[in-house]
Design a protein around this motif. Structure first.
Motif, PDB file in Angstrom:
ATOM      1  N   VAL A  20     -12.469 -10.667  -0.495  1.00 17.45           N
ATOM      2  CA  VAL A  20     -12.518 -10.009  -1.752  1.00 17.45           C
ATOM      3  C   VAL A  20     -12.026  -8.626  -1.724  1.00 17.45           C
ATOM      4  O   VAL A  20     -11.198  -8.065  -2.226  1.00 17.45           O
ATOM      5  N   GLN A  21     -12.415  -8.036  -0.436  1.00 18.51           N
ATOM      6  CA  GLN A  21     -11.824  -6.582  -0.159  1.00 18.51           C
ATOM      7  C   GLN A  21     -10.433  -6.804  -0.025  1.00 18.51           C
ATOM      8  O   GLN A  21      -9.660  -5.773  -0.292  1.00 18.51           O
ATOM      9  N   ALA A  22      -9.904  -7.628   0.834  1.00 22.63           N
ATOM     10  CA  ALA A  22      -8.537  -7.531   1.084  1.00 22.63           C
ATOM     11  C   ALA A  22      -7.669  -7.945  -0.321  1.00 22.63           C
ATOM     12  O   ALA A  22      -6.368  -7.510  -0.182  1.00 22.63           O
ATOM     13  N   ASN A  23      -8.200  -8.405  -1.307  1.00 22.41           N
ATOM     14  CA  ASN A  23      -7.477  -8.913  -2.586  1.00 22.41           C
ATOM     15  C   ASN A  23      -7.702  -7.813  -3.442  1.00 22.41           C
ATOM     16  O   ASN A  23      -7.392  -8.014  -4.760  1.00 22.41           O
ATOM     17  N   ASP A  24      -8.346  -6.781  -3.150  1.00 22.00           N
ATOM     18  CA  ASP A  24      -8.838  -5.706  -4.586  1.00 22.00           C
ATOM     19  C   ASP A  24      -7.946  -4.656  -4.433  1.00 22.00           C
ATOM     20  O   ASP A  24      -8.099  -3.449  -5.030  1.00 22.00           O
ATOM     21  N   LEU A  25      -6.604  -5.046  -4.152  1.00 27.73           N
ATOM     22  CA  LEU A  25      -5.545  -4.158  -4.170  1.00 27.73           C
ATOM     23  C   LEU A  25      -4.679  -4.211  -5.450  1.00 27.73           C
ATOM     24  O   LEU A  25      -4.322  -5.465  -5.754  1.00 27.73           O
ATOM     25  N   VAL A  26      -4.325  -3.078  -5.796  1.00 26.97           N
ATOM     26  CA  VAL A  26      -3.127  -3.010  -7.064  1.00 26.97           C
ATOM     27  C   VAL A  26      -2.164  -2.208  -6.491  1.00 26.97           C
ATOM     28  O   VAL A  26      -1.951  -1.383  -5.932  1.00 26.97           O
ATOM     29  N   PRO A  27      -0.838  -2.807  -6.997  1.00 29.89           N
ATOM     30  CA  PRO A  27       0.423  -2.125  -6.659  1.00 29.89           C
ATOM     31  C   PRO A  27       0.426  -0.638  -7.422  1.00 29.89           C
ATOM     32  O   PRO A  27       0.208  -0.592  -8.559  1.00 29.89           O
ATOM     33  N   ILE A  28       1.098   0.363  -6.540  1.00 29.67           N
ATOM     34  CA  ILE A  28       1.425   1.477  -7.301  1.00 29.67           C
ATOM     35  C   ILE A  28       2.644   1.827  -6.908  1.00 29.67           C
ATOM     36  O   ILE A  28       3.090   1.591  -5.739  1.00 29.67           O
ATOM     37  N   LYS A  29       3.385   2.781  -7.381  1.00 25.17           N
ATOM     38  CA  LYS A  29       4.790   3.493  -6.850  1.00 25.17           C
ATOM     39  C   LYS A  29       4.359   4.842  -6.454  1.00 25.17           C
ATOM     40  O   LYS A  29       3.674   5.483  -7.177  1.00 25.17           O
ATOM     41  N   MET A  30       5.128   5.212  -5.469  1.00 25.33           N
ATOM     42  CA  MET A  30       4.769   6.344  -4.766  1.00 25.33           C
ATOM     43  C   MET A  30       6.355   6.882  -4.660  1.00 25.33           C
ATOM     44  O   MET A  30       7.300   6.205  -4.968  1.00 25.33           O
ATOM     45  N   LEU A  31       6.506   8.089  -4.491  1.00 23.56           N
ATOM     46  CA  LEU A  31       7.847   8.910  -4.259  1.00 23.56           C
ATOM     47  C   LEU A  31       8.775   8.637  -5.325  1.00 23.56           C
ATOM     48  O   LEU A  31       9.788   8.132  -4.999  1.00 23.56           O
ATOM     49  N   LYS A  34      10.205   4.968  -5.573  1.00 21.36           N
ATOM     50  CA  LYS A  34      11.154   4.759  -4.527  1.00 21.36           C
ATOM     51  C   LYS A  34      10.554   3.668  -3.677  1.00 21.36           C
ATOM     52  O   LYS A  34      10.814   2.781  -2.608  1.00 21.36           O
ATOM     53  N   VAL A  35       9.205   3.590  -3.436  1.00 16.45           N
ATOM     54  CA  VAL A  35       8.339   2.786  -2.840  1.00 16.45           C
ATOM     55  C   VAL A  35       7.278   2.402  -3.739  1.00 16.45           C
ATOM     56  O   VAL A  35       6.249   2.885  -4.427  1.00 16.45           O
ATOM     57  N   THR A  36       6.912   0.934  -3.422  1.00 13.61           N
ATOM     58  CA  THR A  36       5.668   0.140  -4.133  1.00 13.61           C
ATOM     59  C   THR A  36       4.923  -0.235  -2.946  1.00 13.61           C
ATOM     60  O   THR A  36       5.040  -0.678  -1.751  1.00 13.61           O
ATOM     61  N   ILE A  37       3.517   0.144  -3.122  1.00 14.79           N
ATOM     62  CA  ILE A  37       2.413  -0.225  -1.858  1.00 14.79           C
ATOM     63  C   ILE A  37       1.190  -0.639  -2.858  1.00 14.79           C
ATOM     64  O   ILE A  37       0.939   0.091  -3.844  1.00 14.79           O
ATOM     65  N   GLU A 168      -4.297  -3.309   6.924  1.00 13.42           N
ATOM     66  CA  GLU A 168      -3.299  -4.223   7.081  1.00 13.42           C
ATOM     67  C   GLU A 168      -2.482  -4.757   6.054  1.00 13.42           C
ATOM     68  O   GLU A 168      -1.327  -4.930   5.862  1.00 13.42           O
ATOM     69  N   LYS A 169      -3.370  -4.984   4.860  1.00 14.09           N
ATOM     70  CA  LYS A 169      -2.761  -5.677   3.397  1.00 14.09           C
ATOM     71  C   LYS A 169      -1.837  -4.689   3.087  1.00 14.09           C
ATOM     72  O   LYS A 169      -0.758  -4.783   2.354  1.00 14.09           O
ATOM     73  N   MET A 170      -2.267  -3.402   2.960  1.00 12.65           N
ATOM     74  CA  MET A 170      -1.787  -2.344   2.166  1.00 12.65           C
ATOM     75  C   MET A 170      -0.360  -1.956   2.926  1.00 12.65           C
ATOM     76  O   MET A 170       0.742  -1.956   2.294  1.00 12.65           O
ATOM     77  N   MET A 171      -0.270  -2.099   4.233  1.00 15.40           N
ATOM     78  CA  MET A 171       0.843  -1.731   4.923  1.00 15.40           C
ATOM     79  C   MET A 171       1.750  -3.054   4.741  1.00 15.40           C
ATOM     80  O   MET A 171       3.182  -2.827   4.635  1.00 15.40           O
ATOM     81  N   GLU A 172       1.315  -4.042   4.656  1.00 11.43           N
ATOM     82  CA  GLU A 172       2.237  -5.289   4.631  1.00 11.43           C
ATOM     83  C   GLU A 172       2.776  -5.449   3.285  1.00 11.43           C
ATOM     84  O   GLU A 172       3.785  -6.218   2.949  1.00 11.43           O
ATOM     85  N   SER A 173       2.307  -4.591   2.324  1.00 12.35           N
ATOM     86  CA  SER A 173       2.705  -4.893   0.909  1.00 12.35           C
ATOM     87  C   SER A 173       4.019  -3.800   0.622  1.00 12.35           C
ATOM     88  O   SER A 173       4.347  -4.037  -0.497  1.00 12.35           O
ATOM     89  N   ILE A 174       4.291  -3.007   1.564  1.00 10.52           N
ATOM     90  CA  ILE A 174       5.136  -2.000   1.367  1.00 10.52           C
ATOM     91  C   ILE A 174       6.483  -2.499   1.066  1.00 10.52           C
ATOM     92  O   ILE A 174       7.123  -3.342   1.581  1.00 10.52           O
ATOM     93  N   ILE A 175       7.041  -2.146  -0.104  1.00  8.11           N
ATOM     94  CA  ILE A 175       8.526  -2.490  -0.636  1.00  8.11           C
ATOM     95  C   ILE A 175       9.287  -1.279  -0.882  1.00  8.11           C
ATOM     96  O   ILE A 175       8.589  -0.483  -1.701  1.00  8.11           O
ATOM     97  N   ILE A 176      10.184  -1.254  -0.470  1.00  7.74           N
ATOM     98  CA  ILE A 176      11.368  -0.039  -0.624  1.00  7.74           C
ATOM     99  C   ILE A 176      12.041  -0.607  -1.701  1.00  7.74           C
ATOM    100  O   ILE A 176      13.027  -1.495  -1.777  1.00  7.74           O
TER     101      ILE A 176
END
Length: 177
Positions: A20-31, A34-37, A168-176
């Motif tokens: 549950v903790q690993a799945n409570d993440l929501v995508p946001i855009k940064m910079l 230019k980056v979605t995490i 780990e899930k956050m960092m694995e989700s990084i999209i440029i």
């Protein structure tokens, strides 16, 4: 038999909690998009005065998100240093040497270059000393707009058992983008 059933129930509860903790993440855009995490919904920008205390160097991150305790952070630093994707392998070698020299007592988990979501990333994972604790760091670096971008997930070792899977899930989700 009762012991096995009780132990199994506790283990199932722990596994479900981590999932549950690993799945409570929501995508946001940064910079500027230019980056979605993906981050926890309750992460908020760290107040600038606290950023200056936690990151006293002149090379402090440009953006820092944190939990309510400020012991877990997600930091971004889109530097002005020129960096192309082709230069990442060379940059990795230099950064690796620098980190190993800077933190000779660090406990290392990762030190590599990977391809993730179609983009190359330098990845370091290590536990480093801080003033009054130790910090578990997951650091990603890459090129965005031909400039060097550093992103890091950090948690105190006390918080790491609860946060590492999410980090780990956050960092694995990084999209440029």
């Amino acid at each position: 038999m009762k012991y096995i059933v009780k132990t199994s129930m506790v283990l199932i509860g722990v596994i479900c909690s981590v999932m549950v903790q690993a799945n409570d993440l929501v995508p946001i855009k940064m910079l500027d998009g230019k980056v979605t995490i993906s981050t926890p919904e309750d992460f908020t920008p760290m107040p600038q005065e606290l950023v200056e205390i936690k990151y006293p160097s002149s090379r402090r991150p440009t953006d820092v998100l944190t939990d309510e305790t400020t012991q877990v952070t997600l930091a971004f630093n889109h530097t002005n240093n020129k960096m192309s994707k082709k230069e990442l392998i060379k940059a990795h070698k230099g950064m690796s040497k620098m980190f190993h020299n800077l933190y000779p007592s660090a406990e290392w988990m990762r030190d590599e270059v990977i391809k993730q979501n179609g983009h190359p990333f330098i990845v370091f994972e290590l536990v480093t000393p801080a003033l009054d604790t130790q910090i578990h760091n997951i650091i990603y670096a890459t090129s965005v707009d031909e400039r060097f971008l550093l992103m890091s997930f950090n948690a105190t070792v006390e918080k790491a058992p609860d946060w590492l899977a999410r980090g780990e899930k956050m960092m694995e989700s990084i999209i440029i983008n």
